[in-house]
Design a protein around this motif. Structure first.
Motif, PDB file in Angstrom:
ATOM      1  N   SER A  39       0.848  -1.186   0.000  1.00 17.68           N
ATOM      2  CA  SER A  39       0.000   0.000   0.000  1.00 17.68           C
ATOM      3  C   SER A  39       0.884   1.236   0.000  1.00 17.68           C
ATOM      4  N   ALA A  51       0.458   3.541   2.069  1.00 18.06           N
ATOM      5  CA  ALA A  51       0.671   3.790   3.494  1.00 18.06           C
ATOM      6  C   ALA A  51       1.914   3.090   4.015  1.00 18.06           C
ATOM      7  N   ASN A  86       4.111   5.960   5.620  1.00 14.68           N
ATOM      8  CA  ASN A  86       4.129   5.999   7.085  1.00 14.68           C
ATOM      9  C   ASN A  86       5.497   5.619   7.643  1.00 14.68           C
ATOM     10  N   ARG A 137      -1.331  10.403   8.846  1.00 13.89           N
ATOM     11  CA  ARG A 137      -0.740   9.222   8.234  1.00 13.89           C
ATOM     12  C   ARG A 137      -1.696   8.676   7.174  1.00 13.89           C
ATOM     13  N   LEU A 138      -1.160   7.932   6.222  1.00 10.00           N
ATOM     14  CA  LEU A 138      -2.006   7.297   5.204  1.00 10.00           C
ATOM     15  C   LEU A 138      -2.664   6.045   5.780  1.00 10.00           C
ATOM     16  N   ASP A 139      -3.805   5.694   5.204  1.00 11.43           N
ATOM     17  CA  ASP A 139      -4.613   4.562   5.666  1.00 11.43           C
ATOM     18  C   ASP A 139      -4.277   3.324   4.834  1.00 11.43           C
ATOM     19  N   PRO A 140      -3.711   2.271   5.432  1.00 14.48           N
ATOM     20  CA  PRO A 140      -3.340   1.075   4.662  1.00 14.48           C
ATOM     21  C   PRO A 140      -4.537   0.358   4.046  1.00 14.48           C
ATOM     22  N   TYR A 200      -6.358   7.493  -1.288  1.00 13.91           N
ATOM     23  CA  TYR A 200      -5.636   7.936  -0.104  1.00 13.91           C
ATOM     24  C   TYR A 200      -5.319   9.427  -0.144  1.00 13.91           C
ATOM     25  N   ILE A 243      -6.456  11.663   3.067  1.00 11.05           N
ATOM     26  CA  ILE A 243      -5.569  12.462   3.903  1.00 11.05           C
ATOM     27  C   ILE A 243      -6.092  13.884   4.047  1.00 11.05           C
TER      28      ILE A 243
END
Length: 235
Positions: free
Chosen positions: A44, A46, A50, A145-148, A155, A159
């Protein structure tokens, strides 16, 4: 004294040849004026973003997520820093900045996308509700943070919505670059890509059900199921 703003770049790599031809050919990266952290074969966006964010310790740093197929013209980094300064004067609560996105249903930005020049009429910097994933920067001290669960789709919009939910702002700034994606612009799309987008779309729709409708640069998500219905029309 406020520390000078800095840029650290992060990208996810699926094709080394594209990385070499595009992003690594950008002067500010090629000449090592700016740090680039590359992650290979991640599950991902993320996973890469991250991890890179966790390693950022300098005050005043913006982590710049950029696709491997983007070319940053000569002097882009300095123009982007200047554009960030301008945007922060306009929006003191700025936490996310990109180069193309949506303010409601209005497009904003300036980019060459697959040979097509996009120069929208919205004055920049422009507060937005969605950002295209090709390039955006996040203030390292924002806590974002990005969402996996979104893998490689939605994304950029997520964000922005995270920032808004935390009382912060996102904006498009004027920092022209080139995007040379080989993702098909029309129909059909590969089955594996279609399935991935549908999975991410379901997660996005469930997460932000109370925030819909949301316009992205390629799809208006007005109610749950819109992503799957749209992708099914492209299979």
């Amino acid at each position: 004294m406020t520390p000078a703003q800095q840029l650290v770049f992060v990208t996810a790599v699926s094709r080394v040849d594209v990385l070499r031809e595009r992003l690594l050919a950008s002067p500010c990266i090629r000449e090592r004026k700016r740090k680039l952290v590359a992650y290979f074969n991640v599950a991902s966006a993320a996973e890469a973003f991250n991890a890179a964010m966790a390693s950022v310790t300098s005050a005043g740093t913006w982590l710049v997520w950029v696709h491997q197929d983007v070319v940053l013209p000569e002097g882009w980094d300095e123009r982007f820093l200047a554009a960030l300064d301008e945007a922060q004067r306009t929006f003191p609560d700025l936490a996310v900045a990109g180069i193309y996105g949506m303010s409601g249903s209005t497009r904003a930005g300036h980019v060459l996308d697959r040979g097509n020049l996009l120069r929208e009429s919205a004055a920049l910097p422009c507060a937005v509700d969605s950002l295209d994933e090709l390039l955006f920067a996040v203030r390292a001290d924002s806590g974002l943070r990005l969402d996996p669960d979104l893998a490689f789709d939605f994304y950029g919009t997520d964000i922005v919505l995270q920032a808004q939910a935390s009382g912060m702002r996102a904006a498009v700034v004027d920092a022209y670059c080139e995007h040379w994606s080989d993702t098909p612009a029309g129909t059909p799309i590969p089955p594996s890509m279609a399935d991935r987008i549908v999975r991410s779309g379901r997660a996005f729709e469930a997460k932000w059900a109370s925030r819909l409708p949301v316009h992205t640069s390629w799809l208006a998500v007005e109610r749950p199921g819109d992503v799957e219905r749209f992708i099914d029309s492209l299979r």
